[in-house]
Design a protein around this motif. Sequence first.
Motif, PDB file in Angstrom:
ATOM      1  N   GLU A  22       4.369  -6.933  -2.813  1.00  0.00           N
ATOM      2  CA  GLU A  22       4.939  -6.333  -1.625  1.00  0.00           C
ATOM      3  C   GLU A  22       4.712  -4.837  -1.542  1.00  0.00           C
ATOM      4  O   GLU A  22       4.906  -4.247  -0.498  1.00  0.00           O
ATOM      5  CB  GLU A  22       6.459  -6.606  -1.578  1.00  0.00           C
ATOM      6  CG  GLU A  22       6.802  -8.050  -1.327  1.00  0.00           C
ATOM      7  CD  GLU A  22       8.269  -8.226  -1.039  1.00  0.00           C
ATOM      8  OE1 GLU A  22       8.890  -7.262  -0.571  1.00  0.00           O
ATOM      9  OE2 GLU A  22       8.783  -9.294  -1.286  1.00  0.00           O
ATOM     10  N   ARG A  25       2.838  -3.177   1.355  1.00  0.00           N
ATOM     11  CA  ARG A  25       3.404  -3.225   2.692  1.00  0.00           C
ATOM     12  C   ARG A  25       4.533  -2.214   2.870  1.00  0.00           C
ATOM     13  O   ARG A  25       5.387  -2.397   3.723  1.00  0.00           O
ATOM     14  CB  ARG A  25       3.929  -4.637   2.976  1.00  0.00           C
ATOM     15  CG  ARG A  25       2.835  -5.691   3.037  1.00  0.00           C
ATOM     16  CD  ARG A  25       1.919  -5.490   4.223  1.00  0.00           C
ATOM     17  NE  ARG A  25       0.919  -6.543   4.303  1.00  0.00           N
ATOM     18  CZ  ARG A  25       0.058  -6.686   5.291  1.00  0.00           C
ATOM     19  NH1 ARG A  25       0.056  -5.808   6.267  1.00  0.00           N
ATOM     20  NH2 ARG A  25      -0.829  -7.664   5.293  1.00  0.00           N
ATOM     21  N   ASP A  31       9.956  -0.905   2.822  1.00  0.00           N
ATOM     22  CA  ASP A  31       9.235  -2.155   2.997  1.00  0.00           C
ATOM     23  C   ASP A  31       9.172  -2.535   4.472  1.00  0.00           C
ATOM     24  O   ASP A  31      10.196  -2.627   5.148  1.00  0.00           O
ATOM     25  CB  ASP A  31       9.921  -3.265   2.193  1.00  0.00           C
ATOM     26  CG  ASP A  31       9.175  -4.579   2.297  1.00  0.00           C
ATOM     27  OD1 ASP A  31       7.949  -4.531   2.506  1.00  0.00           O
ATOM     28  OD2 ASP A  31       9.807  -5.637   2.173  1.00  0.00           O
ATOM     29  N   HIS A  34       8.154  -7.504   6.282  1.00  0.00           N
ATOM     30  CA  HIS A  34       8.783  -8.596   7.029  1.00  0.00           C
ATOM     31  C   HIS A  34       8.497  -8.517   8.523  1.00  0.00           C
ATOM     32  O   HIS A  34       8.835  -9.437   9.263  1.00  0.00           O
ATOM     33  CB  HIS A  34      10.298  -8.575   6.796  1.00  0.00           C
ATOM     34  CG  HIS A  34      10.956  -7.276   7.153  1.00  0.00           C
ATOM     35  ND1 HIS A  34      10.912  -6.177   6.314  1.00  0.00           N
ATOM     36  CD2 HIS A  34      11.657  -6.903   8.248  1.00  0.00           C
ATOM     37  CE1 HIS A  34      11.576  -5.179   6.884  1.00  0.00           C
ATOM     38  NE2 HIS A  34      12.022  -5.587   8.050  1.00  0.00           N
ATOM     39  N   SER A  36       5.889  -8.364  11.888  1.00  0.00           N
ATOM     40  CA  SER A  36       4.604  -8.970  12.241  1.00  0.00           C
ATOM     41  C   SER A  36       3.492  -7.942  12.099  1.00  0.00           C
ATOM     42  O   SER A  36       3.731  -6.734  11.998  1.00  0.00           O
ATOM     43  CB  SER A  36       4.645  -9.496  13.686  1.00  0.00           C
ATOM     44  OG  SER A  36       4.757  -8.405  14.597  1.00  0.00           O
ATOM     45  N   GLN A  40       3.741  -3.873  12.455  1.00  0.00           N
ATOM     46  CA  GLN A  40       3.325  -3.001  11.353  1.00  0.00           C
ATOM     47  C   GLN A  40       2.332  -1.955  11.838  1.00  0.00           C
ATOM     48  O   GLN A  40       2.415  -0.779  11.462  1.00  0.00           O
ATOM     49  CB  GLN A  40       2.702  -3.838  10.234  1.00  0.00           C
ATOM     50  CG  GLN A  40       3.706  -4.672   9.463  1.00  0.00           C
ATOM     51  CD  GLN A  40       3.057  -5.476   8.346  1.00  0.00           C
ATOM     52  OE1 GLN A  40       2.120  -5.024   7.717  1.00  0.00           O
ATOM     53  NE2 GLN A  40       3.565  -6.679   8.138  1.00  0.00           N
TER      54      GLN A  40
END
Length: 359
Positions: A22, A25, A31, A34, A36, A40
Amino acid sequence: MEAKIYINDSGNAESLSYKKEESSRKLLWVDIGHFSELWQFLICSFVVFIFFIPYGYLQEAIFAIKGFKPFGWYLTLVQFFNYAIFGLIESQFKRTQRRIPLVLYLLLGLILLGSMGFSNASLGYLNYPTQVIFKCCKLIPVMIGGILVQQKVYKVIDIVAASCMCAGLILFTLADNKVSPDFNLIGIILISSALFCDALIGNFQEKMMKKHNASNAEIVLYSYLIGFVYLLFILLVSGQLRDGTEFCIQNPVTYIYIFFFSLSGFFGVQAVLALIRTCGALVAVTVTTCRKAVTIVISFLLFSKPFTFQYVWAGSLIVLGIYLNVLGKTNHFDLKMFFMNSSKIFENVRKRRKSPMIV
């Protein structure tokens, strides 16, 4: 996913490989995995603009301070010091260990010093939009280096893109020479030297990150710290350290500007890297190019400077060159087919004009 990021031989960052973790991302250590893919992209692009537009404004504002123009190298010294401190703080939180040999950082720090130092120093002689326009054209020195050093053969679309950029740079420089009473050829030499160093950084960072799998925090810390030591010695010997320090003490707002200038640049780099990891290099290059275009517009709106429409035509040529460069990186694009299809369209239009109109 975790992506290894490097700078390719076109001066653009690309991803090497991905692992399902993770950490890749994360945007500024938050973070966003989570969300789409679209969200992002939007979030990363927004953050790039949020940090780099103030970065450009503050850079021009610093040189707009009366009497500061001779101290571009001193600005670089303080900027490198701030980046090294920010990198140290990040490394402490992440418990980063050095993976790249120190001797390689000695070379990287020198090249990085040339890239940012020459760029900052050029603003003592050039309008800010002219400097940004030159920085948009990294493809030119990269291609020259590739031909001379590696005997590379480039695609036709890359040659056309470089030609458009060259023509645009010539027109933009002539316009600057025409309307700016302070125009100086030294500024062109300095910003061209910065572009040359940018081209070297690309090839060097690619090899370092491929071979040693170093983190961004490590590279920021060691490369900027070593660059700071180099420049500190140079300014001590030349006497510019004393002059720059005295000027900033007499104008303390300068240090405030430089701190936020460095802070926005540091976070902006992190946002660009996050954009590369989530959306790829092609998207990142497009977003950062749009950011530079917005920066130029803001520069003309907020800072008093002469203007001529030749800037617009020259800028349009450079934008076309950048667009062709980005388009050429897509494997499915064929320049020959593009021109063939275009000629067919024009031929059909010509035939329709000649055909009688039926009512």
